[in-house]
Design an enzyme around this catalytic site. Structure first.
Site, PDB file in Angstrom:
ATOM      1  CB  SER A 140      60.967  35.409  38.330  1.00 49.18           C
ATOM      2  OG  SER A 140      60.537  35.079  37.020  1.00 49.18           O
ATOM      3  CE1 TYR A 153      63.508  39.794  36.429  1.00 49.81           C
ATOM      4  CE2 TYR A 153      62.819  37.711  35.444  1.00 49.81           C
ATOM      5  CZ  TYR A 153      62.552  38.795  36.268  1.00 49.81           C
ATOM      6  OH  TYR A 153      61.353  38.864  36.928  1.00 49.81           O
ATOM      7  CE  LYS A 157      63.467  38.731  39.819  1.00 50.24           C
ATOM      8  NZ  LYS A 157      62.956  39.549  40.923  1.00 50.24           N
ATOM      9  CB  THR A 186      53.466  44.586  36.168  1.00 45.17           C
ATOM     10  OG1 THR A 186      54.679  44.012  35.634  1.00 45.17           O
ATOM     11  CG2 THR A 186      52.860  43.642  37.182  1.00 45.17           C
TER      12      THR A 186
HETATM   13  N1  LIG Z   1      55.408  41.077  35.948  1.00 41.95           N
HETATM   14  C1  LIG Z   1      55.845  39.840  35.810  1.00 41.95           C
HETATM   15  O1  LIG Z   1      55.432  39.119  34.876  1.00 41.95           O
HETATM   16  C2  LIG Z   1      56.823  39.276  36.801  1.00 41.95           C
HETATM   17  C3  LIG Z   1      57.082  37.906  36.741  1.00 41.95           C
HETATM   18  C4  LIG Z   1      57.989  37.354  37.649  1.00 41.95           C
HETATM   19  C5  LIG Z   1      58.601  38.158  38.602  1.00 41.95           C
HETATM   20  N2  LIG Z   1      58.326  39.500  38.634  1.00 41.95           N
HETATM   21  C6  LIG Z   1      59.016  40.291  39.651  1.00 41.95           C
HETATM   22  O2  LIG Z   1      58.090  41.072  40.372  1.00 41.95           O
HETATM   23  C7  LIG Z   1      58.766  42.211  40.918  1.00 41.95           C
HETATM   24  C8  LIG Z   1      57.932  43.438  40.650  1.00 41.95           C
HETATM   25  O3  LIG Z   1      57.896  43.656  39.244  1.00 41.95           O
HETATM   26  P1  LIG Z   1      56.596  44.202  38.491  1.00 41.95           P
HETATM   27  O4  LIG Z   1      56.201  43.176  37.519  1.00 41.95           O
HETATM   28  O5  LIG Z   1      55.611  44.716  39.449  1.00 41.95           O
HETATM   29  O6  LIG Z   1      57.253  45.387  37.638  1.00 41.95           O
HETATM   30  P2  LIG Z   1      57.098  46.974  37.690  1.00 41.95           P
HETATM   31  O7  LIG Z   1      55.659  47.354  37.610  1.00 41.95           O
HETATM   32  O8  LIG Z   1      58.035  47.492  36.672  1.00 41.95           O
HETATM   33  O9  LIG Z   1      57.615  47.316  39.158  1.00 41.95           O
HETATM   34  C9  LIG Z   1      58.965  47.259  39.481  1.00 41.95           C
HETATM   35  C10 LIG Z   1      59.162  47.992  40.783  1.00 41.95           C
HETATM   36  O10 LIG Z   1      60.553  47.909  41.115  1.00 41.95           O
HETATM   37  C11 LIG Z   1      61.020  49.214  41.396  1.00 41.95           C
HETATM   38  N3  LIG Z   1      62.423  49.372  41.039  1.00 41.95           N
HETATM   39  C12 LIG Z   1      63.038  49.108  39.865  1.00 41.95           C
HETATM   40  N4  LIG Z   1      64.326  49.448  39.919  1.00 41.95           N
HETATM   41  C13 LIG Z   1      64.527  49.928  41.171  1.00 41.95           C
HETATM   42  C14 LIG Z   1      65.654  50.444  41.863  1.00 41.95           C
HETATM   43  N5  LIG Z   1      66.854  50.581  41.279  1.00 41.95           N
HETATM   44  N6  LIG Z   1      65.490  50.843  43.145  1.00 41.95           N
HETATM   45  C15 LIG Z   1      64.292  50.746  43.764  1.00 41.95           C
HETATM   46  N7  LIG Z   1      63.193  50.292  43.166  1.00 41.95           N
HETATM   47  C16 LIG Z   1      63.319  49.880  41.882  1.00 41.95           C
HETATM   48  C17 LIG Z   1      60.132  50.148  40.599  1.00 41.95           C
HETATM   49  O11 LIG Z   1      60.053  51.404  41.249  1.00 41.95           O
HETATM   50  P3  LIG Z   1      60.697  52.789  40.759  1.00 41.95           P
HETATM   51  O12 LIG Z   1      60.681  52.804  39.271  1.00 41.95           O
HETATM   52  O13 LIG Z   1      59.834  53.813  41.424  1.00 41.95           O
HETATM   53  O14 LIG Z   1      62.056  52.755  41.332  1.00 41.95           O
HETATM   54  C18 LIG Z   1      58.785  49.452  40.690  1.00 41.95           C
HETATM   55  O15 LIG Z   1      58.093  49.855  41.840  1.00 41.95           O
HETATM   56  C19 LIG Z   1      60.150  42.236  40.278  1.00 41.95           C
HETATM   57  O16 LIG Z   1      61.097  41.749  41.180  1.00 41.95           O
HETATM   58  C20 LIG Z   1      60.004  41.298  39.100  1.00 41.95           C
HETATM   59  O17 LIG Z   1      61.213  40.721  38.732  1.00 41.95           O
HETATM   60  C21 LIG Z   1      57.451  40.067  37.758  1.00 41.95           C
END
Ligand SMILES: NC(=O)c1ccc[n+]([C@@H]2O[C@H](COP(=O)([O-])OP(=O)(O)OC[C@H]3O[C@@H](n4cnc5c(N)ncnc54)[C@H](OP(=O)(O)O)[C@@H]3O)[C@@H](O)[C@H]2O)c1
Length: 261
Positions: A140, A153, A157, A186
């Site tokens: 991130s 967080y 990261k 998301t």
């Molecule tokens: N969206 C943003 O703005 C943003 C920005 C920077 C970085 N990111 C990073 O992108 C990645 C994906 O996030 P996203 O934005 O797509 O969020 P999201 O839609 O909430 O997806 C998160 C994913 O992680 C899984 N997860 C969470 N806890 C888990 C656990 N204990 N075991 C296994 N799986 C787990 C969830 O699956 P289940 O609930 O099915 O377990 C889900 O598939 C993350 O690493 C996040 O930090 C996101």
């Protein structure tokens, strides 16, 4: 540019958001997918979409990145050597550092840092045996600088950079790509943790108005295919990463004022 047709791609956190969109993007390029997460029903929905998008094969697996037993069982059942490992699962946080219970810090670190490291270690023999393997790590922009309400967080990261960059220096048969998203549309803010461990439960404007997950996924998969070491993905918010590096005085003027929602 690496062609992923018939190549196996293992994605964690593929039941939602960026991971689900990356699964569909790899599927459209003819990859064979192993998609993981905790929510089986959502994984099945993503599987259907991947098949429709052109995946040559899709397997789902329930995998909890905070559970050593779940990771070990998953890794030992895995028959093949993945051509690409995408470590994407993660949770976020919405609480001040001094108001956050240590148990919350540990949960965020377990999910975002120790989980991927344990899975990588559990696959160590396969990684060593691979002729070539892509490993993509979703960090991130919060892994590049501190950010209000994100102490744990940010820590998780930042830690990913240290561990996986070291892994890269030790293994010439892998290519680590750090995916560095800014604000992506998301539901991540819904599951983000408050200081007492309760879920935030709200869609924050930062995500609501962020880059569509599909666009993020297309950029991410292209970066992996091209063997890029780092790829910043997002909109105007990425300027903070450049300011921190090139104009730290301006970064520090803005750092505490940036909206954390
Ligand atoms: N969206 C943003 O703005 C943003 C920005 C920077 C970085 N990111 C990073 O992108 C990645 C994906 O996030 P996203 O934005 O797509 O969020 P999201 O839609 O909430 O997806 C998160 C994913 O992680 C899984 N997860 C969470 N806890 C888990 C656990 N204990 N075991 C296994 N799986 C787990 C969830 O699956 P289940 O609930 O099915 O377990 C889900 O598939 C993350 O690493 C996040 O930090 C996101």
């Amino acid at each position: 540019m690496r062609d992923f047709r018939n190549r196996s791609v293992l994605i964690t956190g593929a039941s939602s958001g960026i991971g689900a969109a990356m699964a569909e993007e790899f599927a459209s390029r003819g990859a064979a997918l192993i998609i993981t997460g905790r929510n089986e029903a959502r994984l099945e929905e993503v599987k259907e979409r991947c098949i429709a998008a052109g995946a040559c094969r899709v397997q789902t697996a329930v995998l909890d990145m905070t559970s050593e037993a779940s990771i070990d069982a998953f890794a030992s059942a895995l028959q093949e050597i993945p051509d690409c490992l995408v470590l994407n699962a993660g949770i976020s946080q919405r609480s001040e550092a001094l108001e956050t219970d240590e148990s919350v810090v540990r949960k965020v670190m377990e999910t975002n840092f120790f989980g991927p490291v344990r899975l990588t270690m559990a696959l160590a023999d396969k990684i060593k045996a691979a002729e070539f393997m892509n490993i993509a790590v979703t960090t991130s922009i919060s892994g590049l600088f501190g950010f209000p309400l994100r102490s744990a967080y940010c820590a998780s990261k930042h830690a990913l950079f240290g561990w996986y960059e070291s892994l890269q220096t030790e293994n010439s048969n892998i290519r680590v790509t750090f995916l560095i998203p800014g604000r992506i549309n998301t539901p991540i803010s819904l599951s983000a943790l408050h200081g007492d461990g309760k879920a935030h439960g709200q869609m924050d404007p930062g995500q609501q108005n962020g880059m569509p997950a599909e666009k993020c996924a297309r950029i991410a998969v292209n970066a992996i295919a091209r063997g890029r070491r780092r790829k910043l993905i997002g909109g105007v918010e990425l300027i903070m990463a450049y300011l921190k590096k090139w104009a730290p005085g301006i970064f520090w003027m803005l750092a505490g004022r940036v909206s954390s929602k």
